[in-house]
Design a protein around this motif. Structure first.
Motif, PDB file in Angstrom:
ATOM      1  N   ILE A 553       0.865  -1.190   0.040  1.00  0.00           N
ATOM      2  CA  ILE A 553       0.135   0.057   0.005  1.00  0.00           C
ATOM      3  C   ILE A 553       0.851   1.111   0.090  1.00  0.00           C
ATOM      4  O   ILE A 553       1.781   1.542   1.010  1.00  0.00           O
ATOM      5  CB  ILE A 553      -0.828   0.103   1.406  1.00  0.00           C
ATOM      6  N   ASN A 554       0.892   1.992  -1.068  1.00  0.00           N
ATOM      7  CA  ASN A 554       1.775   3.191  -1.261  1.00  0.00           C
ATOM      8  C   ASN A 554       1.111   4.489  -0.738  1.00  0.00           C
ATOM      9  O   ASN A 554       0.093   4.968  -1.268  1.00  0.00           O
ATOM     10  CB  ASN A 554       2.192   3.403  -2.678  1.00  0.00           C
ATOM     11  N   LEU A 555       1.531   4.975   0.534  1.00  0.00           N
ATOM     12  CA  LEU A 555       1.176   6.002   1.288  1.00  0.00           C
ATOM     13  C   LEU A 555       1.588   7.271   0.449  1.00  0.00           C
ATOM     14  O   LEU A 555       1.249   8.331   1.024  1.00  0.00           O
ATOM     15  CB  LEU A 555       1.150   5.862   2.781  1.00  0.00           C
ATOM     16  N   TRP A 556       2.657   7.221  -0.178  1.00  0.00           N
ATOM     17  CA  TRP A 556       3.461   8.316  -0.772  1.00  0.00           C
ATOM     18  C   TRP A 556       3.619   9.082   0.408  1.00  0.00           C
ATOM     19  O   TRP A 556       3.843   8.792   1.620  1.00  0.00           O
ATOM     20  CB  TRP A 556       2.740   9.006  -1.766  1.00  0.00           C
ATOM     21  N   HIS A 557       4.367  10.377  -0.012  1.00  0.00           N
ATOM     22  CA  HIS A 557       4.839  11.232   1.072  1.00  0.00           C
ATOM     23  C   HIS A 557       4.563  12.792   0.941  1.00  0.00           C
ATOM     24  O   HIS A 557       5.221  13.693   1.194  1.00  0.00           O
ATOM     25  CB  HIS A 557       6.401  11.130   1.017  1.00  0.00           C
ATOM     26  N   HIS A 582       5.789  -0.252  -9.966  1.00  0.00           N
ATOM     27  CA  HIS A 582       4.543   0.235  -9.924  1.00  0.00           C
ATOM     28  C   HIS A 582       3.506  -1.061 -10.005  1.00  0.00           C
ATOM     29  O   HIS A 582       2.543  -1.025  -9.429  1.00  0.00           O
ATOM     30  CB  HIS A 582       3.860   1.097 -11.108  1.00  0.00           C
ATOM     31  N   THR A 583       3.801  -1.866 -10.872  1.00  0.00           N
ATOM     32  CA  THR A 583       2.932  -3.250 -11.090  1.00  0.00           C
ATOM     33  C   THR A 583       3.097  -4.035  -9.854  1.00  0.00           C
ATOM     34  O   THR A 583       1.834  -4.862  -9.663  1.00  0.00           O
ATOM     35  CB  THR A 583       3.512  -3.972 -12.110  1.00  0.00           C
ATOM     36  N   LEU A 585       2.276  -2.825  -6.635  1.00  0.00           N
ATOM     37  CA  LEU A 585       1.303  -2.063  -5.885  1.00  0.00           C
ATOM     38  C   LEU A 585       0.010  -2.616  -5.726  1.00  0.00           C
ATOM     39  O   LEU A 585      -0.637  -2.733  -6.902  1.00  0.00           O
ATOM     40  CB  LEU A 585       1.378  -0.522  -6.090  1.00  0.00           C
ATOM     41  N   ARG A 586      -0.572  -2.651  -4.497  1.00  0.00           N
ATOM     42  CA  ARG A 586      -1.806  -3.236  -4.606  1.00  0.00           C
ATOM     43  C   ARG A 586      -3.107  -1.768  -4.778  1.00  0.00           C
ATOM     44  O   ARG A 586      -3.899  -1.905  -5.264  1.00  0.00           O
ATOM     45  CB  ARG A 586      -2.022  -3.912  -3.200  1.00  0.00           C
ATOM     46  N   ALA A 587      -2.427  -0.767  -4.003  1.00  0.00           N
ATOM     47  CA  ALA A 587      -2.977   0.392  -3.909  1.00  0.00           C
ATOM     48  C   ALA A 587      -1.874   1.614  -3.663  1.00  0.00           C
ATOM     49  O   ALA A 587      -1.207   1.483  -3.279  1.00  0.00           O
ATOM     50  CB  ALA A 587      -4.290   0.318  -2.741  1.00  0.00           C
ATOM     51  N   VAL A 588      -2.627   2.653  -4.000  1.00  0.00           N
ATOM     52  CA  VAL A 588      -1.810   4.135  -3.785  1.00  0.00           C
ATOM     53  C   VAL A 588      -2.935   5.125  -3.232  1.00  0.00           C
ATOM     54  O   VAL A 588      -4.088   5.016  -3.875  1.00  0.00           O
ATOM     55  CB  VAL A 588      -1.382   4.728  -5.003  1.00  0.00           C
ATOM     56  N   ILE A 589      -2.523   5.971  -2.306  1.00  0.00           N
ATOM     57  CA  ILE A 589      -3.677   6.694  -1.707  1.00  0.00           C
ATOM     58  C   ILE A 589      -3.565   8.041  -2.406  1.00  0.00           C
ATOM     59  O   ILE A 589      -2.369   8.528  -2.806  1.00  0.00           O
ATOM     60  CB  ILE A 589      -3.467   7.039  -0.022  1.00  0.00           C
ATOM     61  N   SER A 600      -2.651   8.830 -10.456  1.00  0.00           N
ATOM     62  CA  SER A 600      -2.999   7.962 -11.722  1.00  0.00           C
ATOM     63  C   SER A 600      -2.100   7.943 -12.818  1.00  0.00           C
ATOM     64  O   SER A 600      -1.443   6.882 -13.349  1.00  0.00           O
ATOM     65  CB  SER A 600      -4.421   8.162 -12.177  1.00  0.00           C
ATOM     66  N   SER A 601      -1.636   9.224 -13.211  1.00  0.00           N
ATOM     67  CA  SER A 601      -0.701   9.365 -14.107  1.00  0.00           C
ATOM     68  C   SER A 601       0.955   9.196 -13.562  1.00  0.00           C
ATOM     69  O   SER A 601       1.686   8.414 -14.416  1.00  0.00           O
ATOM     70  CB  SER A 601      -0.645  10.995 -14.632  1.00  0.00           C
ATOM     71  N   ALA A 602       1.077   9.588 -12.581  1.00  0.00           N
ATOM     72  CA  ALA A 602       2.625   8.991 -12.068  1.00  0.00           C
ATOM     73  C   ALA A 602       2.674   7.681 -11.845  1.00  0.00           C
ATOM     74  O   ALA A 602       3.754   7.072 -12.102  1.00  0.00           O
ATOM     75  CB  ALA A 602       2.684  10.042 -10.836  1.00  0.00           C
ATOM     76  N   PHE A 603       1.763   7.006 -11.578  1.00  0.00           N
ATOM     77  CA  PHE A 603       1.821   5.435 -11.032  1.00  0.00           C
ATOM     78  C   PHE A 603       1.199   4.450 -12.272  1.00  0.00           C
ATOM     79  O   PHE A 603       0.834   3.541 -11.702  1.00  0.00           O
ATOM     80  CB  PHE A 603       1.121   5.201  -9.546  1.00  0.00           C
ATOM     81  N   LYS A 604       1.205   4.996 -13.373  1.00  0.00           N
ATOM     82  CA  LYS A 604       1.023   4.000 -14.156  1.00  0.00           C
ATOM     83  C   LYS A 604       1.623   2.420 -14.054  1.00  0.00           C
ATOM     84  O   LYS A 604       2.932   3.079 -13.868  1.00  0.00           O
ATOM     85  CB  LYS A 604       1.103   4.693 -15.634  1.00  0.00           C
ATOM     86  N   PRO A 605       1.304   1.525 -14.202  1.00  0.00           N
ATOM     87  CA  PRO A 605      -0.233   1.189 -14.785  1.00  0.00           C
ATOM     88  C   PRO A 605      -1.290   0.782 -13.752  1.00  0.00           C
ATOM     89  O   PRO A 605      -2.014   0.083 -13.975  1.00  0.00           O
ATOM     90  CB  PRO A 605       0.112  -0.165 -15.722  1.00  0.00           C
ATOM     91  N   VAL A 606      -1.070   1.368 -12.468  1.00  0.00           N
ATOM     92  CA  VAL A 606      -1.896   1.163 -11.385  1.00  0.00           C
ATOM     93  C   VAL A 606      -3.372   1.863 -11.763  1.00  0.00           C
ATOM     94  O   VAL A 606      -3.548   2.761 -12.537  1.00  0.00           O
ATOM     95  CB  VAL A 606      -1.772   1.861 -10.142  1.00  0.00           C
TER      96      VAL A 606
END
Length: 832
Positions: A553-557, A582-583, A585-589, A600-606
């Motif tokens: 789970i990418n919480l980013w910063h 990125h592939t 990853l299960r989720a990004v917040i 969505s643009s930065a973490f393609k193909p999520v």
């Protein structure tokens, strides 16, 4: 003739044969300009001044990587102190005839085209001198002490060391970092003077500043002897024996011990007695600076002939920040030994045996203490670089060597280690031990296939969650810390905090705190179904755990303004690696619906449905009531308020720039003076927190005259505490400006390089003027105007505009983002 013809293609400055011995050609193009590099290689090739065979023997990895050794030397080798052949010492020539503080021109090329024509030697001429004789008991001595503390403190171990040095001379202390108020006063009874000036050039940079400006050569000339001492050692016993012995020694300079990387003592690891009686160990040339004898530069004594030598002074005065720590060692530590021996200055040693490399960082350190050495290297205990066994018992080993050692001194050393030493290395060192059969057991982490095997054979648990710390600052802060705090006392969850160099102290039910790079850390990480990360899976957990067996789970910063990942202007050659991460990853917040588009643009193909608009957990701590802050965050907030003393805190939080030193704005003296006057007018103080990946620290240095508050992660790990206390924020393109908008307080952007940054380096998701509730300043004059307007009361229209822009980035402004993330993670299992 060939060399002369080829030289016409080089910059004219290089071929000017009329230069004086000390020349300054400006910034050289050798690594950046391929045409000039090829031309330089052709000149060296035609001259016959490059020994390919010798170079490859010394560096076989060049051939293994299918690189041309000549190209390696002309592009990189000279910068890392490699020598091209037996008649040329690159660093000696560079530091003697060129500007040693700059990589202006390749030294061999200069010698071939300029120096040789002017009769300049490629090797130092050996000189004979009569050694200096002192009168024991009447030596006037100065001690230049170089200090550094990441937390801005003068540690009790340093006070102890300075107190002892003051018995033998006048002590001048310089901390190469900001210090908290009142810290220098701890040294006042034992120092002639003391300063704190950040400069980024390590201990030799402090020696240079002390000698040339703060104390001054004229004053130092009045002493019989000047010591160069840094705080990398712990004092174990009195210095009486050292000074009594060295005052009787006829020499021009002296150290405590000598080492050489190539010396292993042969069979049985024996020492070589009386190294100074072996002239073959002091050759006029060595292929690499690794091979020279190295007198321990943590404690050097220099007598008047050395202090008055123009070459030594020039070398010390031109100390400059280096690309790597090894270049510091080669140029300023080994290089000093090389220069002084070459000039014929007689060396003296307290321990005159050559011990197997490296005696101060291995088991030989305790042998040296047995022989009277008064200090122990911090790096031995903190890093244990050679896996010395049984260092968990270091106190007992010191007590055996120094029976009358004060237990309070050992307590202070232990406390200092716990505060500053890499926690993961300390634990690894404590577990490196001698087994009953005499073999040494070293905790080894699993690699590649072994990690995959562990992962496959371990049963992952839905109720086990992993929380790796930040891969850059090694702190447990931000979004992952906020999620942890929400579930810390949940008895149905097991929480695994995966640490790095910083010690993490957290409490809760079923909590494990272990280094990520340890056998135990790997076993526990493999058991966790869920892992909360802030960069990428392999960046935060640096071994291959399967995304099929783990939910990353990418919480980013932060809430990004600048483009990153696959949305960057130029993702660069690593784009495929980024895509692969990125592939996994299960989720990004995300923080808002608009922020979701950027993520969505930065973490393609999520997929978009895997971008959760929960809000950022860490922002709970910006808006929550004081009673909801965890005790350590509340303590940080109170400490910051104490440091402010009622002044307005103006944050300066710049973002990372790829070119580091060359990309950051360099405030000149007039600009710094204006900022000082502005702070005085508004009862404000600047607080600086440079980006976690920044290594240049330009702003800490150039703005040091303002006495800013050091807000680095070492002193204030939790950025949210700083936001709560700040009156305003100045940044460039950092995402912190968006988080800070939750406070409703003034912000402005100092976008001095907006066109370059937006068009070539990273790019921005949004036009700054459209989304920032404050001015975007392109010049310092515009910044000054923005600061003058910073604390003016806002009109109703301006307040509405601020609220509207804040709404673009925040769908949630409550303190429940952590709860929303936890609910979504729990729902994963229900929907599986």
């Amino acid at each position: 003739m060939v060399a002369r013809a080829l030289a016409e293609g080089l910059p004219a400055a290089v071929t000017d044969a009329g230069q004086a011995p000390l020349v300054d050609h400006g910034r050289g193009p050798w690594a950046e300009d391929e045409e000039s590099l090829a031309c330089a290689m052709a000149v060296v090739e035609a001259s016959g001044a490059f020994d390919r065979t010798m170079y490859l023997e010394r560096h076989p990895e060049i051939l293994e990587r299918d690189r041309d050794p000549l190209e390696h030397y002309c592009r990189d080798g000279w910068r890392i102190m490699r020598n091209p052949h037996r008649d040329f010492d690159a660093w000696w020539y560079w530091s003697h005839y060129l500007d040693p503080a700059r990589e202006a021109v390749e030294p061999l090329l200069h010698w071939l085209l300029v120096g040789r024509r002017g009769g300049l030697p490629g090797l130092p001429p050996h000189e004979q001198r009569r050694p200096t004789v002192l009168v024991p008991g009447s030596v006037r001595r100065a001690c230049l002490v170089a200090g550094f503390d990441r937390d801005g403190l003068v540690d009790p171990t340093v006070v102890d060391y300075v107190r002892e040095l003051s018995r033998f001379g006048d002590v001048f202390y310089l901390a190469a970092c900001p210090l908290d108020d009142g810290e220098l006063e701890k040294l006042a009874p034992w120092t002639a003077d003391a300063w704190a000036v950040p400069h980024g050039s390590y201990d030799f940079g402090s020696y240079a500043m002390l000698a040339s400006t703060l104390v001054g050569w004229d004053r130092l000339e009045t002493y019989d002897e000047v010591l160069l001492v840094n705080d990398s050692c712990y004092l174990l016993r009195s210095l009486d024996e050292v000074f009594a012995a060295m005052e009787r020694r006829e020499c021009d300079w002296w150290g405590l011990q000598v080492t050489a990387r190539h010396f292993d003592g042969g069979a049985g690891g024996r020492a070589l007695p009386d190294v100074l009686a072996h002239p073959e160990l002091f050759p006029s040339w060595q292929p690499d600076y690794d091979d020279y004898l190295h007198v321990g530069s943590y404690f050097l004594g220099l007598r008047r002939p050395v202090l008055t030598d123009p070459g030594f002074r020039r070398r010390l005065e031109r100390v400059a920040p280096q690309r790597t720590k090894i270049n510091i060692i080669y140029k300023y530590e080994t290089g000093t030994t090389r220069y002084l021996l070459g000039r014929g200055f007689t060396l003296g040693l307290f321990v005159d045996d050559l011990l197997p490399y490296h005696p101060m960082y291995g088991p030989g350190a305790f042998d040296l203490v047995d022989r009277g050495l008064p200090v122990l290297k911090r790096g031995l205990l903190a890093q244990n670089p050679y896996d010395t066994p049984d260092l968990a018992d270091w106190r007992q080993r010191v007590a055996a060597s120094v029976p009358d050692v004060d237990p309070a001194r050992l307590d202070a050393i232990d406390a200092h280690l716990r505060r500053v030493a890499p926690h993961d290395r300390l634990l690894r060192s404590a577990r490196t031990r001698t087994l009953p059969d005499g073999t040494v057991e070293v905790p080894e982490v699993l690699r590649g296939p072994d990690v995959r095997r562990l992962d496959r054979t371990t049963a992952q648990r839905d109720d086990w969650w992993a929380f790796p710390v930040c891969a850059y600052s090694h702190t447990f802060t931000g979004n992952e810390r906020a999620v942890f705090d929400l579930v810390r006392d949940d008895p149905d969850l097991t929480k695994v905090v995966l640490t790095r160099s910083r010690q993490v102290e957290v409490e809760g039910a079923n909590v494990h705190v272990v280094p990520v790079l340890s056998p135990e850390g790997q076993e526990l990480a493999a058991r966790c179904r869920t892992a909360f990360i802030k960069h990428s899976p392999r960046r935060n957990i640096p071994y291959p755990l399967s995304p099929e067996r783990h939910d990353f789970i990418n919480l980013w910063h932060g809430i990004p303004l600048k483009r990153f990942g696959l949305a960057s202007v130029d993702p660069g050659p690593r784009w495929q690696r980024v895509l692969n991460e990125h592939t996994r990853l299960r989720a990004v917040i995300a923080s808002s619906r608009m922020d979701k588009l950027a993520m969505s643009s930065a973490f393609k193909p999520v997929l978009p449905e895997r971008i959760w608009v929960t809000g950022l957990p860490r922002n709970d701590y910006i808006v929550c009531s004081p009673d909801r802050l965890p005790p350590d965050l509340a303590a940080q907030e109170q400490r910051l308020q104490d440091e402010l003393r009622g002044r307005r805190l103006v944050l300066f939080l710049p973002t990372f720039k790829q070119d580091q030193e060359d990309s950051y704005h360099h405030f000149d003296e007039q600009q710094v003076a204006w900022l000082r006057a502005w702070c005085d007018r508004h009862d404000a103080v600047l607080g600086i927190r440079e980006h976690m990946a920044d290594r240049a620290h330009v702003y800490s240095r150039t703005l040091a005259p303002l006495s800013p508050i050091d807000l680095s992660s070492h002193r204030y790990p939790d950025l949210e505490v700083i936001y709560r206390s700040a009156a305003a924020l100045v940044t460039d393109y950092s995402s912190c400006v968006v988080d800070f908008m939750l406070t409703g307080r003034p912000v402005l952007s100092f976008a001095y390089d907006l066109d370059r940054y937006e068009g070539r380096e990273r790019g921005l998701f949004y036009p700054l003027e459209d989304v920032l509730p404050g001015p975007v300043c392109r010049t310092f004059d515009e910044l000054a105007a923005g600061l003058d307007d910073l604390f003016r009361p806002r009109t109703a229209v301006e307040v509405d505009e601020y609220d509207w822009k804040r709404g673009l980035f925040f769908d949630h402004t409550d303190d429940s983002s952590s709860a929303r993330v936890v609910d979504r993670v729990r729902a994963l299992r229900l929907g599986a």
